[in-house]
Enzyme design. Structure first.
Site, PDB file in Angstrom:
ATOM      1  CD  GLU A 107      54.665  18.064  69.113  1.00 51.45           C
ATOM      2  OE1 GLU A 107      54.254  19.072  69.119  1.00 51.45           O
ATOM      3  OE2 GLU A 107      56.263  18.152  69.171  1.00 51.45           O
ATOM      4  CE  LYS A 111      59.526  20.031  68.600  1.00 54.41           C
ATOM      5  NZ  LYS A 111      57.860  20.614  70.030  1.00 54.41           N
ATOM      6  CB  CYS A 146      54.752  21.914  67.504  1.00 50.60           C
ATOM      7  SG  CYS A 146      53.939  22.526  68.908  1.00 50.60           S
TER       8      CYS A 146
HETATM    9  C1  ACM Z   1      55.814  22.101  71.582  1.00 50.36           C
HETATM   10  O1  ACM Z   1      56.892  22.237  69.972  1.00 50.36           O
HETATM   11  N1  ACM Z   1      54.777  20.908  71.601  1.00 50.36           N
HETATM   12  C2  ACM Z   1      54.596  23.783  72.229  1.00 50.36           C
END
Ligand code: ACM
Length: 260
Positions: free
Chosen positions: A38, A108, A141
Site C-alpha cells: 500500500e 479502499k 490492508c
Molecule cells: C492499514 O489499513 N493500513 C492498517
C-alpha cells in the site's frame, strides 16, 4: 502462473526514489503478477491533509504512469496503491496495471484509524478482473478485518486476491489464512517494513508479506524486518474447488436467511 510480493521500506515523501527502488528490485524478474505494498511511492504517515493532497496524484499521475511503464516493460501485471486526488477528495486507490494500462481500480472501502481523517472512503465495489483467464480481485490492508470484503470477491469468482498493505497490528497474517480457507482462494498480501515517525506518531510495519493457498497453506512468507522479493508458481484453478468436504461447498452451503 508466477506470482509474488515485493516487501520493502518506502521512505516517506521520496516518491521518485521509492519508484526507482521498485523498478530496481523488479528489473530482472520474470513473473505474471506482482503485488506492491500500500502507498509504495508516498509512504504512509501523512502529517496533515495538506501534505496528503500535495503528495497525492490525479489519475494518470506519475505513479500511475510508473506502474504502466513497469507492467509494459516486465510483461507482468503489477498491483499497488496510490493516494489518488479527485477534486477535493483523496482516495486510497489500488490499481492493477497490465500491458501498460490501468486495467482495474479499487478504492479502499474500510479506512483504518487516522485514515478516517485524511481520506474519503472508497466508492467502488469489490470486483474481479480477468487477467488472461485468471480472475483477480483487489482489497487493501484493513479490509482484511471485514470478512465481507474477501467474500464479495469470492462470490464474484476471484481466484487470487491481491492485498497491498501497510500493516501495523499483528493479526492479519494469521487472519488471512482463515479468509483463504473460508473462501477457497489464493491471497497475496504485500506489506512494507520499517518505521515512520512523523506528526508525533510512530508506526512500525510488521512485514510478513505472504502468499496463502486456497486451503490456508502458507506458500511463502517474509520476515518482519527485511526487504524481500519472492515469486512462486501457483495453479489458480485450484481456487475453483469450493468443496471443503465431500458434502460441503463453501459458497453454496451458506444460509444467508439466517444472517443479519
Ligand atoms: C492499514 O489499513 N493500513 C492498517
Amino acid at each position: 502462473m508466477r506470482v509474488g510480493y515485493l516487501q520493502f521500506g518506502p521512505v516517506f515523501g521520496e516518491k521518485q526514489a521509492n519508484r526507482d527502488r521498485v523498478a530496481g528490485f523488479l528489473s530482472d524478474v520474470k513473473a505474471d503478477l506482482i503485488v506492491l505494498p500500500e502507498f509504495f511511492a508516498s509512504g504512509y504517515v501523512f502529517e496533515s491533509r495538506e501534505e496528503l493532497m500535495e503528495l497525492a496524484e490525479e489519475d494518470g499521475g506519475e505513479s500511475f504512469a510508473f506502474l504502466n511503464d513497469l507492467s509494459r516493460r516486465m510483461g507482468a501485471a503489477i498491483v499497488g496503491s496510490i493516494a489518488e486526488r479527485v477534486g477535493d477528495d483523496c482516495y486510497n486507490t489500488c490499481v492493477l496495471s497490465s500491458g501498460g494500462d490501468i486495467k482495474a481500480r479499487y478504492r479502499k472501502v474500510h479506512l483504518f484509524d487516522r485514515e478516517k481523517e485524511l481520506f474519503t472512503p472508497g466508492d467502488l465495489p469489490f470486483d474481479v478482473y480477468d487477467l488472461r483467464g485468471v480472475k483477480v480481485g483487489m482489497m487493501v490492508c484493513f479490509d482484511w478485518v471485514f470478512p465481507e470484503a474477501m467474500r464479495a470477491l469470492a462470490l464474484k469468482g476471484a481466484q487470487i486476491v491481491c492485498h497491498p498493505s501497510n500493516l501495523v497490528l499483528p493479526f492479519c497474517p494469521r487472519a488471512m489464512i482463515t479468509r483463504c480457507i473460508e473462501n477457497g482462494v489464493y491471497a497475496i498480501t504485500t506489506n512494507r517494513v520499517g518505521t515512520e515517525a512523523r506528526a508525533g506518531i510512530e508506526l512500525t510495519f510488521i512485514g510478513m508479506s505472504q502468499v496463502i493457498g486456497p486451503r490456508g497453506e502458507v506458500l511463502m512468507r517474509a520476515n518482519e524486518v527485511e526487504e524481500d522479493l519472492r515469486i512462486i508458481d501457483i495453479n489458480p484453478a485450484l481456487a475453483d474447488d469450493k468443496m471443503i468436504t465431500q458434502r460441503n461447498h463453501l459458497i453454496d452451503d451458506r444460509r444467508p436467511e439466517f444472517y443479519p
